[in-house]
Every structure is written in structure tokens, then in C-alpha cells.
Scaffold this active site. Structure first.
Site: not given
Ligand SMILES: NC(=O)c1ccc[n+]([C@@H]2O[C@H](COP(=O)([O-])OP(=O)(O)OC[C@H]3O[C@@H](n4cnc5c(N)ncnc54)[C@H](OP(=O)(O)O)[C@@H]3O)[C@@H](O)[C@H]2O)c1
Length: 432
Positions: A13-14, A132, A134, A136, A187, A190, A205, A304
């Protein structure tokens, strides 16, 4: 200009979004760094898998170790996840003189000490903004922008899946399992949601945030963790009646004497007027209270592929600039070395709902149970009557151990048919 060569470990994904951004933004990145960034190779587990990334097939390899330590590689980006082989790969890369960027919260929370020690020993840059919340920008503000201040408290919604589920329960009245089903269909959760709904992700986190905020070493094992699977529609309705909303929170706080820290991840009620209460859907937000800066709020997409890749690329640019200038980014300092206090010493407020017999003297007996353990009551109200009588009690701040002892005693009282719910209340005082 000699390009800086980037080894990408993982292309899920990343990683696939990192490849896309490196390609699509190549000229901007070159201008910002001062040299081109060139993909040296991409390590994956299943090389034949269709990924829809615009990268030459010859770049793919299954030998992540060889790629991470290759002589011509400057920067290693680890987006595989998990403890091993990610840890061995990062350690070997730093030993080989590479700068490293990772999004791996599980590794940093479980064994950040080993990874940081290697960065110090080899003088390597170790950046992990994406681990931590994503997209931000949060870790660098804590590590750099707030380095001149004293952080007292970090209160965050750092898990999008549980925020989505609790938000759905609040807005639609759905129960936990229906909200989870919907999150899975869309989605946001999971197929195996354990790490999210049982609070492991938020706890990891919280450990990373507490370490940075308080200049101490905190691991996931130090974090008190409770998930959201026991939250019922009636807990959510109770919160609503109190003018509160239920959120899964990561809470990192210094004790009042400043000599220890408390780190926990659990669901809690917060007043609807609190800035975190309005954070809906799968968004993340982190509220930081610092001595001079006051209250700060960081908000945005916590997960995401593209949002997370944005944070990864920001780190890649930072370490690339450092390499060109011969500088090294700031280390995460642990000089304060504050111990993590046990959960029983955490001080907060509580909302307790009791199914009680509707007979005279009930209120006095219940109040005495709280008083015996030094837990003072801020507000109490009765709902329903007869068989349906329920007492709802909101306490003043009290140690967790005192509340736990009170609840044990309440369970044993004849006039208490059931302890229907016990939930912590965070943020400012709730309306009474
Ligand atoms: N997804 C998010 O929204 C998000 C947000 C913040 C942080 N993160 C973090 O980012 C990291 C990556 O997450 P992700 O969602 O991108 O994971 P993912 O989709 O599962 O991708 C993992 C990648 O690693 C590769 N891989 C697995 N084992 C490997 C091995 N032994 N050697 C080489 N490659 C291997 C996989 O190869 P194959 O493709 O061949 O299977 C896959 O490409 C994790 O640490 C995660 O916690 C993710």
C-alpha cells in the site's frame, strides 16, 4: 549532479505510492533536494505479483538484505512492516552507512532502543514520521519544533479504524459488530481487525509519542491497553446524554511532580466541545499540551497509501538534504529517562452506570462504596425506575486503582444488580 540512490524495501500500500510519487514528482524533488533521487531497487516477497507501479521489472528483487546494503545505495526506505526482517534490514543498512526512513510503528514501539542505538553508533539518520498518524506532521514537530518547550500531555486519536467504528456507532446508533462489518466492507478495517480494535496499534503509537514528548524510552509493553470490543450502543447513548462522545485515545502524560510518565491506550468519553470530539470517520488528530506553546492540535489522514507515502517522502527529502550537506538530523533524545508509572496510579475521572434495585437507601450505599475508596462523586442521576432503575455516576479525578477497588465492591453489593459500564472520562470536566 550525481543522483542519490534510494532502495525501497516493500512495495505494498505505502511502497507503491512511494514509487509513484518518486516518479511523478521527480523534478520537484530534485530541486528540493539539490540532486535527483533515483530508485536503486525494490525488495518484495512475491516478485511476480501485479502491482500497477511504473517501475522497471529489473528493479525488483527478493533479496532485501543485498539491496539494503548495496554499495551504491544512499537511502533505505523500509515499508515492509513487522519486527523481522525489518529490524535486521534497518540495522544492516545503518551499519553500511545508509540513511534510513521507516513507517514501522510495530518495530519502533517494540524495540526502538536497538534501532536508535544503531543510528547513534553508526551516525546514521533515522526518520520515521509515517509511523504515527500517517500523513500528519507530528513526530518532527514534537522532536524539533517543541524541543524548546515542556510537553505535559499528548491526547490523540491515532487509529482510524476504531475512530470510524465509534463514529458510526455514535451517528447511527449501530452496535459494535455492525459498525465493524461496515468498516470492513469499506476497507477501513482489515479482515483480521485485532491490532486495531484491541488497541495494539494505538498502544504502539502511544509508546512512540510518549518517548518523543518526554525524552524517555517507552515501549509498547509499558502501555496500558484496552480495546473497543466491549463498547455497547448503550455506552454511546450514555455518553451522548452526558454531552460526551466515546473515542479510542492514546494518552501520554507527565505526572504532576514531573517524575514519571503515564502511557495508555483505551476508549474514553470526552466532552463534545473538546477539539478531538469532532474528529469523525477514519481521521486522526492529536492534541498536545505544552507549557509555553499551550494547546496544539494536529489533524489529518492517519493512514492510506498516498497520505503515508507523503510522510515517507518528506523524510526522504530531509535525509537526502542531510547527506548532501554532510549533516545529520536530530537524534530522538532520551536524557530525561522518566519511568513509566503503573496504570493504577493514572488519575482521571470515571463514568459508572449501575443497574440497581429501586429501593430506599440505594444511593447512600453506593455513595459509601465510592467514599470508602476515596473516590469523590461529581454528579449522580437516576434513570428509569423499578426493574429498569439505573444509577449513573460521574466521579471527580481519582487514581485508577481506587476506582477499580470501588467497582469490585459495587459488584458485591446486593442492591447492585449489575455494573453496566465503567468508562474513563478525559478532556475538560463533563457537563453535569
Ligand atoms: N497502510 C497504511 O495506511 C500505513 C499507515 C502508516 C504506516 N504504515 C506502515 O507502513 C508499513 C507498510 O505498510 P503497508 O500497508 O504498505 O503493508 P503491505 O501492503 O502489506 O506491504 C508490505 C510489503 O512488504 C513486502 N514484504 C513482506 N515481507 C518481505 C520480505 N521478507 N522481504 C521483502 N519484502 C517483503 C511485501 O511484498 P509483496 O508485495 O510481494 O507481498 C509488500 O510489498 C508498515 O510498517 C505499516 O505499519 C502503513
Amino acid at each position: 549532479m550525481e543522483p542519490l540512490k534510494v532502495a525501497l524495501l516493500g512495495c505494498g500500500n505505502v511502497g507503491s505510492e512511494v514509487v509513484r510519487l518518486l516518479g511523478e514528482q521527480a523534478s520537484d524533488l530534485t530541486a528540493r533536494v539539490g540532486a535527483p533521487l533515483e530508485l536503486a531497487g525494490i525488495a518484495v516477497r512475491r516478485p511476480g505479483r501485479k502491482r500497477g507501479v511504473a517501475a522497471d521489472a529489473s528493479l525488483f528483487t527478493t533479496d532485501a538484505m543485498a539491496l539494503a546494503t548495496r554499495d551504491d545505495v544512499d537511502i533505505v526506505v523500509e515499508v515492509i512492516g513487522g519486527i523481522e526482517p525489518a529490524r535486521s534490514l534497518l540495522l544492516a543498512a545503518m551499519k553500511a552507512g545508509k540513511s534510513v526512513v521507516t513507517a514501522n510503528k510495530a518495530l519502533l514501539a517494540a524495540d526502538g532502543a536497538t534501532v536508535h542505538a544503531a543510528a547513534a553508533e553508526y551516525g546514521a539518520d533515522l526518520y520515521y514520521e509515517a509511523s504515527v498518524a500517517g500523513a500528519i506532521p507530528l513526530l518532527r514537530p514534537l522532536r524539533e519544533s517543541l524541543a524548546g518547550d515542556r510537553v505535559h500531555r499528548v491526547l490523540g486519536i491515532v487509529n482510524g479504524t476504531t475512530n470510524y467504528i465509534l463514529d458510526k456507532m455514535d451517528t447511527s446508533g449501530a452496535g459494535f459488530s455492525d459498525a465493524l462489518d461496515e468498516a470492513q466492507e469499506l476497507g477501513y478495517a482489515e479482515a483480521d481487525p485485532t491490532a486495531d480494535v484491541e488497541g495494539f496499534d494505538a498502544a504502539a503509537k502511544a509508546a512512540i509519542l510518549a518517548g518523543l514528548a518526554f525524552h524517555s524510552r517507552v515501549t509498547a509493553a509499558d502501555v496500558h491497553r484496552e480495546g473497543i470490543t466491549e463498547i455497547t450502543a448503550s455506552d454511546i447513548a450514555s455518553a451522548r446524554e452526558m454531552g460526551c462522545v466515546v473515542k479510542m485515545l492514546a494518552i501520554c502524560e507527565k505526572s504532576e511532580d514531573g517524575r514519571s510518565v503515564g502511557v495508555r491506550a483505551h476508549p474514553a468519553m470526552i466532552p463534545r466541545r473538546h477539539p478531538l470530539a469532532g474528529v469523525g470517520e477514519a481521521y486522526n488528530a492529536v492534541f498536545v499540551e505544552a507549557e509555553s506553546a499551550g494547546r496544539l492540535m494536529f489533524y489529518g489522514a492517519g493512514a492510506g497509501g498516498a497520505p503515508t507515502a507523503s510522510a515517507v517522502l518528506g523524510d526522504v527529502v530531509a535525509v537526502a538534504r542531510n547527506r548532501l550537506s554532510g549533516a545529520r538530523g536530530p537524534e530522538a533524545s532520551t536524557y530525561a529517562d522518566l519511568p513509566v508509572r503503573p496504570m493504577g496510579e493514572a488519575v482521571t475521572r470515571y463514568h459508572v452506570a449501575l443497574d440497581v434495585a429501586d429501593t430506599p437507601g440505594v444511593l447512600a450505599a453506593v455513595a459509601q462504596a465510592f467514599a470508602r475508596h476515596g473516590v469523590s462523586i461529581q454528579a449522580v442521576r437516576q434513570e428509569g425506575s423499578g426493574e429498569d432503575a439505573q444509577l449513573v455516576i460521574v466521579t471527580h479525578r481519582a487514581p485508577d486503582a481506587a476506582l477499580a477497588a470501588t467497582v469490585t465492591e459495587l459488584h458485591g453489593l446486593d442492591i447492585v444488580r449489575a455494573v453496566a459500564s465503567v468508562m474513563r472520562v478525559e478532556g475538560e470536566d463533563p457537563p453535569t
